[in-house]
Design a protein around this motif. Structure first.
Motif, PDB file in Angstrom:
ATOM      1  N   LYS A  39      39.612  39.949  -6.038  1.00 30.81           N
ATOM      2  CA  LYS A  39      39.099  41.574  -5.770  1.00 30.81           C
ATOM      3  C   LYS A  39      37.488  41.217  -5.889  1.00 30.81           C
ATOM      4  N   GLU A  40      36.915  42.398  -5.508  1.00 32.20           N
ATOM      5  CA  GLU A  40      35.196  42.358  -5.506  1.00 32.20           C
ATOM      6  C   GLU A  40      34.790  41.995  -6.859  1.00 32.20           C
ATOM      7  N   GLN A  41      35.231  42.377  -7.976  1.00 30.20           N
ATOM      8  CA  GLN A  41      34.634  41.965  -9.151  1.00 30.20           C
ATOM      9  C   GLN A  41      34.866  40.814  -9.741  1.00 30.20           C
ATOM     10  N   GLU A  42      35.998  39.947  -9.409  1.00 28.20           N
ATOM     11  CA  GLU A  42      36.396  38.643  -9.595  1.00 28.20           C
ATOM     12  C   GLU A  42      35.667  37.730  -8.517  1.00 28.20           C
ATOM     13  N   ALA A  43      35.586  38.208  -7.319  1.00 28.92           N
ATOM     14  CA  ALA A  43      34.570  37.525  -6.310  1.00 28.92           C
ATOM     15  C   ALA A  43      32.898  37.571  -6.906  1.00 28.92           C
ATOM     16  N   SER A  44      32.687  38.767  -7.489  1.00 28.65           N
ATOM     17  CA  SER A  44      31.295  38.402  -7.854  1.00 28.65           C
ATOM     18  C   SER A  44      30.996  37.403  -9.079  1.00 28.65           C
ATOM     19  N   ASN A  45      32.309  37.556  -9.923  1.00 30.85           N
ATOM     20  CA  ASN A  45      32.044  36.488 -11.093  1.00 30.85           C
ATOM     21  C   ASN A  45      32.078  35.319 -10.764  1.00 30.85           C
ATOM     22  N   ILE A  46      32.826  34.822  -9.758  1.00 30.39           N
ATOM     23  CA  ILE A  46      33.294  33.436  -9.313  1.00 30.39           C
ATOM     24  C   ILE A  46      31.818  33.154  -8.499  1.00 30.39           C
ATOM     25  N   CYS A  47      31.255  34.086  -7.966  1.00 31.96           N
ATOM     26  CA  CYS A  47      29.959  33.391  -7.315  1.00 31.96           C
ATOM     27  C   CYS A  47      28.767  33.322  -8.279  1.00 31.96           C
ATOM     28  N   TYR A  48      28.856  34.147  -9.148  1.00 33.18           N
ATOM     29  CA  TYR A  48      27.665  33.604 -10.347  1.00 33.18           C
ATOM     30  C   TYR A  48      28.097  32.479 -11.143  1.00 33.18           C
ATOM     31  N   MET A  49      29.183  32.181 -11.383  1.00 31.52           N
ATOM     32  CA  MET A  49      29.662  31.148 -12.128  1.00 31.52           C
ATOM     33  C   MET A  49      29.542  29.885 -11.125  1.00 31.52           C
ATOM     34  N   ALA A  50      29.460  30.029  -9.978  1.00 27.22           N
ATOM     35  CA  ALA A  50      29.612  28.846  -9.032  1.00 27.22           C
ATOM     36  C   ALA A  50      28.492  28.050  -9.122  1.00 27.22           C
ATOM     37  N   PHE A  51      27.392  28.506  -9.379  1.00 34.12           N
ATOM     38  CA  PHE A  51      26.023  27.844  -9.543  1.00 34.12           C
ATOM     39  C   PHE A  51      25.493  27.779 -10.762  1.00 34.12           C
ATOM     40  N   PRO A  52      25.052  26.619 -11.102  1.00 33.63           N
ATOM     41  CA  PRO A  52      24.196  26.317 -12.431  1.00 33.63           C
ATOM     42  C   PRO A  52      22.840  27.534 -12.278  1.00 33.63           C
ATOM     43  N   ASP A  53      22.563  27.687 -13.628  1.00 28.74           N
ATOM     44  CA  ASP A  53      21.289  28.518 -13.753  1.00 28.74           C
ATOM     45  C   ASP A  53      20.229  27.773 -12.980  1.00 28.74           C
TER      46      ASP A  53
ATOM     47  N   ARG B 272      15.087  27.862   2.375  1.00 24.32           N
ATOM     48  CA  ARG B 272      14.660  27.692   1.109  1.00 24.32           C
ATOM     49  C   ARG B 272      14.290  26.434   0.674  1.00 24.32           C
ATOM     50  N   GLY B 273      14.676  25.454   1.431  1.00 15.48           N
ATOM     51  CA  GLY B 273      14.344  23.986   1.333  1.00 15.48           C
ATOM     52  C   GLY B 273      15.254  23.216   0.844  1.00 15.48           C
ATOM     53  N   TYR B 274      16.592  23.851   0.513  1.00 17.27           N
ATOM     54  CA  TYR B 274      17.467  23.334  -0.300  1.00 17.27           C
ATOM     55  C   TYR B 274      19.035  23.622   0.281  1.00 17.27           C
ATOM     56  N   PHE B 275      19.781  22.607   0.145  1.00 16.20           N
ATOM     57  CA  PHE B 275      21.275  23.015   0.580  1.00 16.20           C
ATOM     58  C   PHE B 275      21.880  23.265  -0.581  1.00 16.20           C
ATOM     59  N   GLN B 276      22.509  24.235  -0.736  1.00 21.27           N
ATOM     60  CA  GLN B 276      23.382  24.643  -2.230  1.00 21.27           C
ATOM     61  C   GLN B 276      24.862  25.303  -1.613  1.00 21.27           C
ATOM     62  N   LYS B 277      25.731  24.653  -2.504  1.00 22.54           N
ATOM     63  CA  LYS B 277      26.924  24.918  -1.932  1.00 22.54           C
ATOM     64  C   LYS B 277      27.877  24.674  -2.969  1.00 22.54           C
ATOM     65  N   SER B 278      28.820  25.293  -3.361  1.00 22.32           N
ATOM     66  CA  SER B 278      30.012  25.071  -4.392  1.00 22.32           C
ATOM     67  C   SER B 278      31.461  24.937  -3.872  1.00 22.32           C
ATOM     68  N   PHE B 279      32.456  24.196  -4.428  1.00 18.62           N
ATOM     69  CA  PHE B 279      33.580  24.116  -3.900  1.00 18.62           C
ATOM     70  C   PHE B 279      34.417  24.233  -5.146  1.00 18.62           C
ATOM     71  N   ILE B 280      35.163  25.351  -5.191  1.00 21.08           N
ATOM     72  CA  ILE B 280      35.794  25.739  -6.547  1.00 21.08           C
ATOM     73  C   ILE B 280      37.504  25.746  -6.439  1.00 21.08           C
ATOM     74  N   ILE B 281      38.108  25.230  -7.221  1.00 17.01           N
ATOM     75  CA  ILE B 281      39.608  25.274  -7.438  1.00 17.01           C
ATOM     76  C   ILE B 281      39.778  26.567  -8.534  1.00 17.01           C
ATOM     77  N   MET B 282      40.643  27.683  -8.136  1.00 14.65           N
ATOM     78  CA  MET B 282      40.682  28.851  -9.015  1.00 14.65           C
ATOM     79  C   MET B 282      42.496  28.414  -9.463  1.00 14.65           C
ATOM     80  N   THR B 283      42.669  28.567 -10.522  1.00 18.67           N
ATOM     81  CA  THR B 283      43.840  28.479 -11.131  1.00 18.67           C
ATOM     82  C   THR B 283      44.280  28.938 -12.626  1.00 18.67           C
TER      83      THR B 283
END
Length: 612
Positions: A58-72, A137-148
């Protein structure tokens, strides 16, 4: 007519969705979905790909996942970084549409480290960042995530390590093939040794039941290398524990505070873990939760937490002059400034590996000539009082360690601490050090819980008071003062050598989520046991004699009650289903015979109408 067609169309569409979900039933017992999050220069972190498509968050879950997927951004994690996070599911979330009986059993029976439920999900992240001049941006940034829904850290980190590099090399086809393979070949989660094939690997894992023997005692007897023709060409990986971390490596720099931290976790005190890497933070949070095993940790815990999380205000706001009972792992220095009066803080070093080497050299230089005394008192590390201007001090200027004003109820076990210290000096392997710590804390937690377990068992009504013709009796209510009065003759001092204010610790524990969760679970088990006893009593009652002087309405009412009891066995979501023993089948058959017996006692005209 159009409304009727509309309803029919909706039902048809609903059934189609259900069929699509059922297609992934076995897969969803292990994993909810696999996500890919990328960085868009205009939008920020966005969900690029989700598979299976039936489980898009869902939208809220997707938003949380996106923010958690990258380090600060301040973490500066270059290359590949692995970490995990936990998030609360939105009401009726898409990624929890089909939590099966097998998965529900796995959540309740095989997850001893933390109380797991269908309202939380775990994300296991493989983040890659590297310089790329072709990207604006000069950087490749991507996260692969397993949700369980299953907190099987060691298993999913192994799967993550296998799949993520393949994905970065070959693309989405890797995710699709992996999901289909898992859905086709993995068995349902259940107690015992399981064989899980995934591409060129075969994972051998052991899932213990909640109250089974310690997994360390089962290593040699249960896990065997695959020998079937199907698995003969696969590389085998044996995972002895799906959810145990190396305690020693995480706790070495705060070892002197081990028993203080045990009390903080036991009493669900708010703790913030501050580091520069989400990998270090998430492992430390899970390590803290594991300290009170086999007691489940029922408060909230976020292995990695950011200011963008939807629960940010909830967890950082005071309620009645106190923070929420939660453990947070953070990397943003903003938290240190914001939570200046947070009661307990654990500061990690920039690089935990370098910290371990630093500690090792310190210990090696500490009075090497005397190994029999209380050497631990002479070590340079200790807990630190929180400075008044804590928030104004840069976290870089603060030494790693525990910052707290908490005064522990119990005195620490210097014997154990000196054993571990001696192990550091003699280069004892980390897994042996971990075994020493885990064993000691396990015995301490058991010593603390045994009086509670004994008292709750005493609240069980006597079997002779259970009447088959009355409602199932309730177990007695926990009374703190009554419990404390039992400690003199059956307290923890009988099994533990630790001295201190045990009564004070129990009083503090009584008002925590950990006590509430444990007591609710134990009370539920007692009620189920009472239900079983009453069912067995009903199955052996002579209803033929009972019905002789009863009105038809009374007989039919008793038949309905028996049917209701029988449905408890048929209901797959009922916990009673998981308490099966050798007598259950006989009890079910006997209850059916009792219903037939009552039916035969009815007049013919009523017998033909009653269909129970």
């Amino acid at each position: 007519m159009s409304a009727e067609i509309g309803v029919t169309l909706q039902e048809f569409q609903k059934q189609c969705r259900i069929n699509k979900v059922k297609k992934w039933e076995r897969f969803s017992e292990w994993i909810k979905c696999i996500c890919v999050v990328t960085f868009d220069l205009n939008l920020g972190q966005v969900l690029e790909f989700v598979y299976p498509p039936e489980f898009v968050p869902k939208e809220q879950e997707a938003s949380n996942i996106c923010y958690m997927a990258f380090p600060d951004s301040n973490s500066g994690c270059m290359g590949d970084t692995k970490f995990h996070f936990s998030l609360r599911a939105v009401d009726k979330p898409s990624i929890s549409k089909s939590i099966s009986v097998a998965e529900s059993t796995a959540l309740n029976e095989y997850s001893p480290v933390r109380a797991s439920n269908q309202s939380h999900f775990w994300g296991f992240v493989y983040f890659r960042q590297k310089k790329d001049s072709n990207i604006p941006r000069g950087y490749f940034q991507k996260s692969f995530i397993i949700m369980t829904s299953l907190p099987y850290y060691n298993l999913f980190f192994e799967v993550l390590t296998q799949l993520a590099p393949k994905y970065f090399s070959d693309g989405n086809i890797v995710i699709k093939n992996a999901c289909q393979l898992i859905n086709r070949e993995w068995p349902s989660p259940q107690a015992g040794v399981l064989s899980l094939n995934l591409f060129e690997y075969n994972y051998q894992i052991f899932l213990p039941k909640m109250h089974s023997e310690n997994i360390q005692n089962k290593k040699n007897n249960n896990l065997k290398l695959p020998n079937s023709n199907k698995e003969i060409n696969l590389t085998s990986k044996i995972i002895y524990s799906v959810n145990e971390f190396d305690l020693f490596s995480s706790l070495e720099f705060i070892l002197e505070n081990l028993y203080t931290i045990w009390e903080l976790v036991l009493t669900a005190e708010p703790i913030i873990v501050v580091g520069t890497s989400p990998a270090d933070c998430s492992i430390m949070v899970q390590t803290l939760i594991a300290l009170i095993n086999p007691l489940q940790y029922y408060a909230e815990a976020r292995p990695y937490f950011t200011i963008h999380d939807s629960e940010f205000k909830e967890f950082t706001k005071k309620y009645k002059n106190a923070y929420s009972p939660v453990i947070l792992g953070v990397t943003n220095p903003f938290f240190v400034k914001l939570l200046t009066d947070w009661p307990h803080k654990i500061l990690l070093a920039d690089n935990q590996i370098n910290l371990q080497q630093h500690i090792h050299s310190k210990y090696m230089n500490t009075n090497n000539s005397n190994t029999s005394g209380n050497n631990f008192d002479k070590t340079p590390l200790g807990n630190k009082t929180i400075p008044a201007n804590f928030g104004a001090i840069s976290s870089d200027a603060l030494a790693p360690g525990l910052y707290t004003k908490y005064r522990p109820f119990l005195k620490k076990d210097k014997t154990l601490l000196n054993k571990v210290l001696h192990g550091i000096k003699t280069n004892r392997p980390a897994h042996v050090q971990t075994a020493l710590i885990r064993r000691n804390l396990l015995e301490l937690t058991q010593s603390f819980m045994i009086p509670l377990e004994r008292y709750v068992a005493s609240l069980m009504p006597l079997q002779k008071t259970i009447n088959p013709f009355r409602l199932t009796p309730n177990a007695g209510v926990f009374n703190l003062d009554d419990f404390l009065s039992t400690l003199e003759h059956s307290g923890p001092h009988l099994t533990s050598t630790l001295k201190g204010d045990w009564r004070g610790l129990y009083r503090r524990f009584f008002y925590t989520p950990n006590f509430n969760g444990w007591y609710k679970s134990r009370r539920s088990e007692l009620q189920l046991a009472l239900q079983k006893i009453q069912m067995q009593t009903l199955s052996s009652t002579n209803f033929k004699v009972w019905a002789q002087d009863k009105q038809e309405v009374e007989i039919v009412d008793m038949m309905l009650k028996l049917k209701q009891k029988l449905n408890l066995y048929a209901n797959k979501s009922s916990k009673l289903n998981y308490l099966n023993d050798i007598n259950n089948t006989g009890t079910k058959v006997q209850l059916k015979l009792q219903i037939n017996c009552l039916r035969e006692s009815l007049p013919i005209d009523i017998k033909d109408v009653v269909n129970i």
